[in-house]
Design a protein around this motif. Structure first.
Motif, PDB file in Angstrom:
ATOM      1  N   VAL A  50      42.580  24.666  26.509  1.00 51.80           N
ATOM      2  CA  VAL A  50      43.860  25.349  26.322  1.00 51.80           C
ATOM      3  C   VAL A  50      44.716  25.256  27.578  1.00 51.80           C
ATOM      4  N   GLY A  51      44.083  25.279  28.731  1.00 55.22           N
ATOM      5  CA  GLY A  51      44.811  25.136  29.981  1.00 55.22           C
ATOM      6  C   GLY A  51      45.261  26.437  30.596  1.00 55.22           C
ATOM      7  N   ILE A  52      44.701  27.584  30.176  1.00 54.23           N
ATOM      8  CA  ILE A  52      45.051  28.883  30.752  1.00 54.23           C
ATOM      9  C   ILE A  52      43.971  29.286  31.750  1.00 54.23           C
ATOM     10  N   ASP A  53      44.372  29.504  32.978  1.00 50.67           N
ATOM     11  CA  ASP A  53      43.424  29.946  33.994  1.00 50.67           C
ATOM     12  C   ASP A  53      43.104  31.428  33.786  1.00 50.67           C
ATOM     13  N   TYR A  54      41.855  31.782  33.960  1.00 51.62           N
ATOM     14  CA  TYR A  54      41.453  33.178  33.794  1.00 51.62           C
ATOM     15  C   TYR A  54      40.352  33.516  34.785  1.00 51.62           C
ATOM     16  N   ALA A  55      40.124  34.813  34.940  1.00 54.57           N
ATOM     17  CA  ALA A  55      39.072  35.299  35.835  1.00 54.57           C
ATOM     18  C   ALA A  55      37.984  35.952  34.999  1.00 54.57           C
ATOM     19  N   LEU A  56      36.743  35.778  35.426  1.00 60.29           N
ATOM     20  CA  LEU A  56      35.592  36.402  34.767  1.00 60.29           C
ATOM     21  C   LEU A  56      35.090  37.534  35.649  1.00 60.29           C
ATOM     22  N   LYS A 313      47.955  41.506  38.995  1.00 65.62           N
ATOM     23  CA  LYS A 313      47.284  40.835  40.107  1.00 65.62           C
ATOM     24  C   LYS A 313      46.667  41.828  41.085  1.00 65.62           C
ATOM     25  N   SER A 314      47.318  42.968  41.238  1.00 66.95           N
ATOM     26  CA  SER A 314      46.834  43.971  42.191  1.00 66.95           C
ATOM     27  C   SER A 314      45.432  44.444  41.835  1.00 66.95           C
ATOM     28  N   PHE A 315      45.089  44.438  40.550  1.00 66.96           N
ATOM     29  CA  PHE A 315      43.758  44.864  40.135  1.00 66.96           C
ATOM     30  C   PHE A 315      42.696  43.929  40.702  1.00 66.96           C
ATOM     31  N   LEU A 316      42.926  42.629  40.579  1.00 64.83           N
ATOM     32  CA  LEU A 316      41.963  41.671  41.113  1.00 64.83           C
ATOM     33  C   LEU A 316      41.931  41.703  42.638  1.00 64.83           C
ATOM     34  N   SER A 317      43.081  41.972  43.242  1.00 69.89           N
ATOM     35  CA  SER A 317      43.116  42.052  44.706  1.00 69.89           C
ATOM     36  C   SER A 317      42.228  43.177  45.216  1.00 69.89           C
ATOM     37  N   LYS A 318      42.194  44.303  44.485  1.00 74.29           N
ATOM     38  CA  LYS A 318      41.332  45.415  44.879  1.00 74.29           C
ATOM     39  C   LYS A 318      39.856  45.034  44.804  1.00 74.29           C
ATOM     40  N   LEU A 319      39.530  44.080  43.938  1.00 73.37           N
ATOM     41  CA  LEU A 319      38.146  43.634  43.808  1.00 73.37           C
ATOM     42  C   LEU A 319      37.805  42.528  44.797  1.00 73.37           C
ATOM     43  N   GLY A 320      38.784  42.159  45.642  1.00 75.16           N
ATOM     44  CA  GLY A 320      38.542  41.129  46.644  1.00 75.16           C
ATOM     45  C   GLY A 320      38.729  39.714  46.128  1.00 75.16           C
ATOM     46  N   VAL A 321      39.426  39.553  45.004  1.00 74.14           N
ATOM     47  CA  VAL A 321      39.636  38.225  44.429  1.00 74.14           C
ATOM     48  C   VAL A 321      40.898  37.609  45.003  1.00 74.14           C
ATOM     49  N   ASP A 322      40.819  36.325  45.367  1.00 72.22           N
ATOM     50  CA  ASP A 322      41.979  35.599  45.854  1.00 72.22           C
ATOM     51  C   ASP A 322      42.847  35.227  44.650  1.00 72.22           C
ATOM     52  N   ALA A 324      45.856  33.892  44.742  1.00 75.86           N
ATOM     53  CA  ALA A 324      46.875  32.886  45.041  1.00 75.86           C
ATOM     54  C   ALA A 324      46.838  31.727  44.050  1.00 75.86           C
ATOM     55  N   LYS A 325      45.680  31.473  43.473  1.00 80.66           N
ATOM     56  CA  LYS A 325      45.547  30.355  42.541  1.00 80.66           C
ATOM     57  C   LYS A 325      46.118  30.670  41.159  1.00 80.66           C
ATOM     58  N   PHE A 326      46.514  31.914  40.930  1.00 78.91           N
ATOM     59  CA  PHE A 326      47.092  32.302  39.644  1.00 78.91           C
ATOM     60  C   PHE A 326      48.603  32.429  39.771  1.00 78.91           C
ATOM     61  N   ALA A 327      49.320  31.821  38.848  1.00 79.21           N
ATOM     62  CA  ALA A 327      50.779  31.924  38.847  1.00 79.21           C
ATOM     63  C   ALA A 327      51.212  33.184  38.108  1.00 79.21           C
ATOM     64  N   GLY A 328      52.356  33.734  38.495  1.00 77.20           N
ATOM     65  CA  GLY A 328      52.873  34.926  37.826  1.00 77.20           C
ATOM     66  C   GLY A 328      52.297  36.203  38.401  1.00 77.20           C
ATOM     67  N   ASP A 329      52.729  37.328  37.816  1.00 80.81           N
ATOM     68  CA  ASP A 329      52.319  38.644  38.292  1.00 80.81           C
ATOM     69  C   ASP A 329      51.094  39.187  37.569  1.00 80.81           C
ATOM     70  N   THR A 330      50.694  38.549  36.461  1.00 80.86           N
ATOM     71  CA  THR A 330      49.537  39.006  35.706  1.00 80.86           C
ATOM     72  C   THR A 330      48.505  37.887  35.609  1.00 80.86           C
ATOM     73  N   VAL A 331      47.261  38.293  35.334  1.00 81.85           N
ATOM     74  CA  VAL A 331      46.150  37.339  35.278  1.00 81.85           C
ATOM     75  C   VAL A 331      45.314  37.613  34.028  1.00 81.85           C
ATOM     76  N   PRO A 332      45.025  36.602  33.223  1.00 83.91           N
ATOM     77  CA  PRO A 332      44.084  36.793  32.107  1.00 83.91           C
ATOM     78  C   PRO A 332      42.669  37.012  32.650  1.00 83.91           C
ATOM     79  N   VAL A 333      42.008  38.035  32.172  1.00 81.67           N
ATOM     80  CA  VAL A 333      40.679  38.380  32.674  1.00 81.67           C
ATOM     81  C   VAL A 333      39.726  38.568  31.489  1.00 81.67           C
ATOM     82  N   ILE A 334      38.506  38.082  31.656  1.00 80.61           N
ATOM     83  CA  ILE A 334      37.434  38.346  30.701  1.00 80.61           C
ATOM     84  C   ILE A 334      36.436  39.282  31.373  1.00 80.61           C
TER      85      ILE A 334
END
Length: 401
Positions: A50-56, A313-322, A324-334
């Motif tokens: 699909v081409g959508i970057d996400y975090a696990l 993005k701030s949610f992942l930043s609190k968990l120590g996740v970089d 920068a590799k995600f575009a936009g202000d939100t990140v798809p997360v599983i």
């Protein structure tokens, strides 16, 4: 030899059937869709991706702390107005006012010498509406600018103009109807209407009350405030539970009350698949999974319970996740929970569901093996069936002869 011959016959028959274009079908085959496409938009590197970057993110105690403290939208952050006094309500175009003029004694401009028969030393002018040009008319004072000004300032201007003609004039302006200081309340309220503001000051919940209150469950209701081209939305229950969010409304505001049915999807090896309503309560991941029928004992992999959600993005930043590799202000997360861990059942009961979440329960590896074995079994059964059918046909032909 018979099995081998039957398998060969089965493969040849299957090939012939596949090449036949007269077989029934509910629609075009995939290869036909791809072949007849005028243009194709695919990824060169990963045609099936699909081409959508996400975090696990694995669900644990640390993640729960940040999820439960997730920020919500705010009215006071966008408009202010939660502290201090009520906003002033100047006169405006369309307001209906009444002007009364007092004199210190009779024999003046407005009070005749025979004023003894009058109830007081004043005269009340007929009610009038502030014109589109923002002025009102006063005898012997002419047109007086009123729109956008405080009542006290307009009274003072009239007194100054009449000072040389009336005897110590004093002017009192009374608002009969304030059409310029109104707010519109629309949407899921019992009586949508325009609410007239008063000098006492009305807050969001005050005008919602005057509009008859909500006509939908508060847990599924959102309140949007529009003011001078800006807009902010807050969940109704958060508005009620947070006094600072219950800000003063201002003339010209529009308040939209909207019920948004909260739903989530459940797929995979859960008891039920489909879309489910939150209804009139909040749900945790554990409750949502239970509402979807739980895990199928014969199929589900308890270690791979997944929840799909888009987060800030701030949610992942609190968990120590970089991030920068995600575009936009939100990140798809599983979010992944391992229900083989007994403590994980406590975690899923604390993990709050959100609107439009997607739950997916993956199959266990053993299920995939069983699927493969079933395919093999169907092939061998079909082959033996073909051999039997061939023998029966041969015998039938012999009998005819």
């Amino acid at each position: 030899m018979k099995i081998k011959a039957a398998a060969t016959f089965f493969i040849m028959s299957t090939t012939a059937l596949t090449s036949c274009t007269s077989l029934p079908s509910s629609g075009p085959a995939v290869k036909d869709v791809e072949a007849q496409a005028t243009a194709r938009v695919t990824s060169a590197k990963k045609p099936q991706a699909v081409g959508i970057d996400y975090a696990l993110v694995d669900l644990n105690k640390t993640v729960l702390n940040f999820v439960q403290s997730a920020t919500t939208t705010s009215l006071v952050g966008g408009f202010g107005g939660g502290r201090g006094g009520a906003p002033s309500l100047p006169l405006g175009v369309g307001d209906i006012v009444q002007v009364s003029i007092f004199e210190s004694q009779s024999g003046g401009l407005f009070i005749p010498n025979d004023a003894g028969s009058r109830p007081g030393n004043y005269v009340t002018l007929p009610q009038q509406t502030i014109d589109r040009d923002g002025t009102l008319s006063v005898p012997y004072a002419g047109r007086v600018r009123a729109s956008g000004r405080a009542v006290e300032d307009v009274q003072r201007d009239i007194e100054d103009v009449l000072a040389n003609r009336a005897i110590e004039p004093q002017v009192v302006i009374t608002k009969v109807e304030s059409r310029s200081a109104q707010v519109a309340v629309l949407g899921d309220v019992r009586t949508p209407s325009k609410i007239e503001l008063t000098e006492a000051g009305e807050r969001i919940l005050d005008v919602l009350s005057e509009a008859g209150g909500l006509s939908a469950p508060g847990v599924e209701t959102y309140v949007t405030l529009q003011r001078r081209g800006k807009s902010a939305t807050v969940q109704y229950d958060h508005l009620v539970a947070t006094p600072s969010e219950n800000i003063y409304v201002a003339p010209g505001d529009t308040i939209l009350v909207d019920r948004e049915r909260r739903t989530y999807l459940a797929f995979g090896a859960s008891g039920l698949n489909g879309r489910f309503d939150f209804e009139e309560s909040n749900l945790t991941l554990g409750e949502a999974l239970g509402k979807a029928g739980g895990l199928l004992d014969a199929r589900a992999n308890p270690a791979q319970l997944m929840l799909y959600r888009t987060v800030e993005k701030s949610f992942l930043s609190k968990l120590g996740v970089d991030t920068a590799k995600f575009a936009g202000d939100t990140v798809p997360v599983i979010f992944r929970a391992n229900l083989r861990d007994p403590a994980a059942f406590f975690a899923v009961q604390k993990f709050p569901m959100q609107d439009k979440d997607v739950i997916y329960v993956s199959n266990s590896d053993s299920v995939e093996v069983l699927k493969f074995l079933e395919i093999l079994n169907s092939v061998t059964s079909t082959a033996s069936g073909v051999t039997s059918d061939a023998v029966s046909t041969r015998d039938a032909i012999r009998d005819l002869n």
